[in-house]
Design an enzyme around this catalytic site. Sequence first.
Site, PDB file in Angstrom:
ATOM      1  N   ALA A 270       0.857  -1.180   0.000  1.00 20.63           N
ATOM      2  CA  ALA A 270       0.000   0.000   0.000  1.00 20.63           C
ATOM      3  C   ALA A 270       0.893   1.231   0.000  1.00 20.63           C
ATOM      4  CB  ALA A 270      -0.898   0.012   1.240  1.00 20.63           C
ATOM      5  N   GLU A 306      -0.930   2.519   7.083  1.00 20.17           N
ATOM      6  CA  GLU A 306      -1.005   3.676   6.175  1.00 20.17           C
ATOM      7  C   GLU A 306      -1.641   4.863   6.881  1.00 20.17           C
ATOM      8  OE1 GLU A 306       0.764   3.280   3.605  1.00 20.17           O
ATOM      9  OE2 GLU A 306       0.924   1.120   3.942  1.00 20.17           O
TER      10      GLU A 306
HETATM   11 ZN    ZN Z   1       4.745   2.480   5.400  1.00 20.79          ZN
END
Ligand code: ZN
Length: 848
Positions: A270, A306
């Site tokens: 991600a 994230e």
């Molecule tokens: Zn990271």
Amino acid sequence: MSKLKSHRLPTTVRPERYSLTLAPDLSNWTFTGEETISVNVQEPVREIVLNAAELELHAVSLRLADGKVLHGNPGVDSENEQATLGFAETVPAGGHELQIKFSGILNDKLHGFYRSTYKDANGQEKRLASTQFESTDARRAFPCWDEPAFKAVYQVTLVVDEKLTAISNARVVREAALPESGKKSVVFADTIKMSTYLVAFIVGEFEATEPVLAGAAPLRVCAVPGKKQLAGFAVDIGKASLEHFSRYYDIPYPGDKLDLIAIPDFASGAMENLGAITFRETALLVDRDKATRTELERVADVVSHENAHMWFGDLVTMQWWNGLWLNEAFATFMEMLAVDAWKPEWRRWDSFTVSRAAAMQVDGLKSTRPIEFPVERPEEAAGMFDVLTYEKGASVLRMLEQYLGAEAFRDGIRLYLRRHAYGNAETTDLWDALEDSTRQPARSLMDTWIFQPGYPLIGVEKDGKSIRLTQQIFRYLQDGSDKERKWHAPIFLRAGTPSGVVNKTLLLTEREQCIELDDTADWVVVNAGGHGFYRVRYSGELLEALKQGLQTRLSAVERFSLVNDTWAATLAGLTSLTDYLGLVKLLADEKDVNVWTTVIGSGHHLQRILDDGQCPVLDKHLRELFAPAVARLAWTPRKGESELESQLRGDLIGALGTVAEDKACQERARQLFTQYENATNSVDRNLVPALVAIVAHTGAAADYEKFYNKFKTAKTPQDETRYLFALANFRAPELIDRTLELTINGEVRTQNSPYLMRGILLNRHAREKAWTFMKSQWAEMLQQYPDNAIPRMCEGIIGLVEPALEADAREFFAQHPVKQGAKQMEQHLERLRVAVLSQQRWRHLLRS
Ligand SMILES: [Zn+2]
């Protein structure tokens, strides 16, 4: 004044705000763009230098503060990925507006502004475009100051087909139809001041969940059509973790909205683009009713990770790429905190010990590296995206947090973020903030862990009422080097004495230190709680005392450490294999999934090292280890059992049916798999991976065909990868050939092919074929696969445990160096060396 490094940009001109319009053309995989950059020229210049790669610059002009317009002449330096804009007269100091028109390609390498495809419900191929800019690929999408310290505001406009969705970092302020072209322009709000690597544009057919408020920010999950029903779990952890972090940091979320977007082709897991986080589908979309606990945990981890970056990384950013480790280590640490708070029953910090052990495995090699090292060219930071940055980095932060105290640590983090918000910081700025807030020597402690590679082996001996601790470097291959190295190791000690249990925390800074207790200890646990990033070696007497109280004197995490440290010592030749197997035998009643993970892992390892098809003694030994545990847990879930228990059942059955070759287990697993195919709800979801593994391990052509079709028609990303990666575990030569072919014939996404290849190399029945194939297709693989995947694919060579194969691997990689992962390649080869040496040491043992 030293000469500026040619790849670094001069700082005389700084961008303040980009107004950026991009028009991607998905039918031709190209784009055109136009930008106006408000720049601050600090001293008169004749040229402006910024980054650009694979872009054509068509028109350049500079509108000066006084309204005069200068035309610019672009010169391109493709080696340094820079454009030099020359002007006919001197550009005065002051605030001006730089205008550039340009065009570029939507590439197929999953970086920059890139293409992705998928099939819709009717089997029609659909196209989309997305971005991945970290570390230095924003320059492939628009000319820019592509270094993290050049923070600026971005106002993005995307011109796209009427029916497509466009997403960027900030909220949409307006959409306007452009009737003559059949397109529309989507105008986004200004972002906060941030680095180029965090900018994102995503264009395609997307469906989004209804926004939910996380604090003040609307949060959505976006995916290509037909997958929205897999988004609910991510919405929940997305909201929970974002709110958790705004409380922990004591700063509201810095963006104005948050989209979590699943992209069908994605090189890493991600990417923390502010407000528009992109994910590979397996890391975001999941069927919460059918997925296993570990699959759910992975989504929870990645989403939390994230989200943690929105502050640590996005709001406060590393000054330069040497600081990348802190960005990632910290987000990994925070991900644990958030998931642990959200689902305490998962005992996330306990399972983190498995990740810590993975880092210690690499960090016990001579070819390891310090966590932080000087980075001149940004490409050198590519080698930082590894287990040492994420897992060792997070481990040493956890060790520090436990030593300073969780609240004091958190206060230091808050101070650091407040001090550097919207700006950039160095690693030392964090230690300064922690010292200011805790009055403890954070920097000197952390310097020994950050700038020195490796970790210590702590020796423990009893001497009357005192406990003597010693430290020396741990290495799998001992050559006597680096013996002088010392660490500042926080020691968490617990001792059982006649007058009760005593706890002590201290800092071991010397080669040898004694701790005086009030009483003589019956037993001692060093590294209580398992937070220390070191191994422990007890004297014979102390080890015996712990063995006698494995389930009473040690917590599950501490048993994990004891088993894992002993296994490492065994590989290092410090402990005999017989002693290790003796210790493991004592775990007959063990109920902890992580302890079993390390035991099962050592079983796989032993088999890779020793099983050449003539080692029934090993199979028998492993059977005796796993079968009683499986019998105790039984095959069907008990009412009210925890998810960790059902995961353990799956893990043990998987091990018994594959690595231990238990025929009865294999038969039963096949029957259950048939039952599962007929009625998926009839089998516990945490058992499914084991059944799939066993069917593949024992499977023939018909099973292969079935799995291949399940991969092709899977309804969830988890099912898709489960059946895809299971293809690597079949044993028949013609099936191995088919899987090898799949790695390069275009049927498997390039985001997955390298990991499929790694899986085949690790299948001991396939390894020679796989190795021959990989060598012959090397150029093709380099051309097809994302750069960052090559060193990870090559991890599979640790399965080539035969002296001749090892020699061949060394020779091959000497001739074909993997530039983007030289360190990792050295580490893979050293791990292989350790395995081959162990083979020579142990083979006779299990033959007798
Ligand atoms: Zn990271």
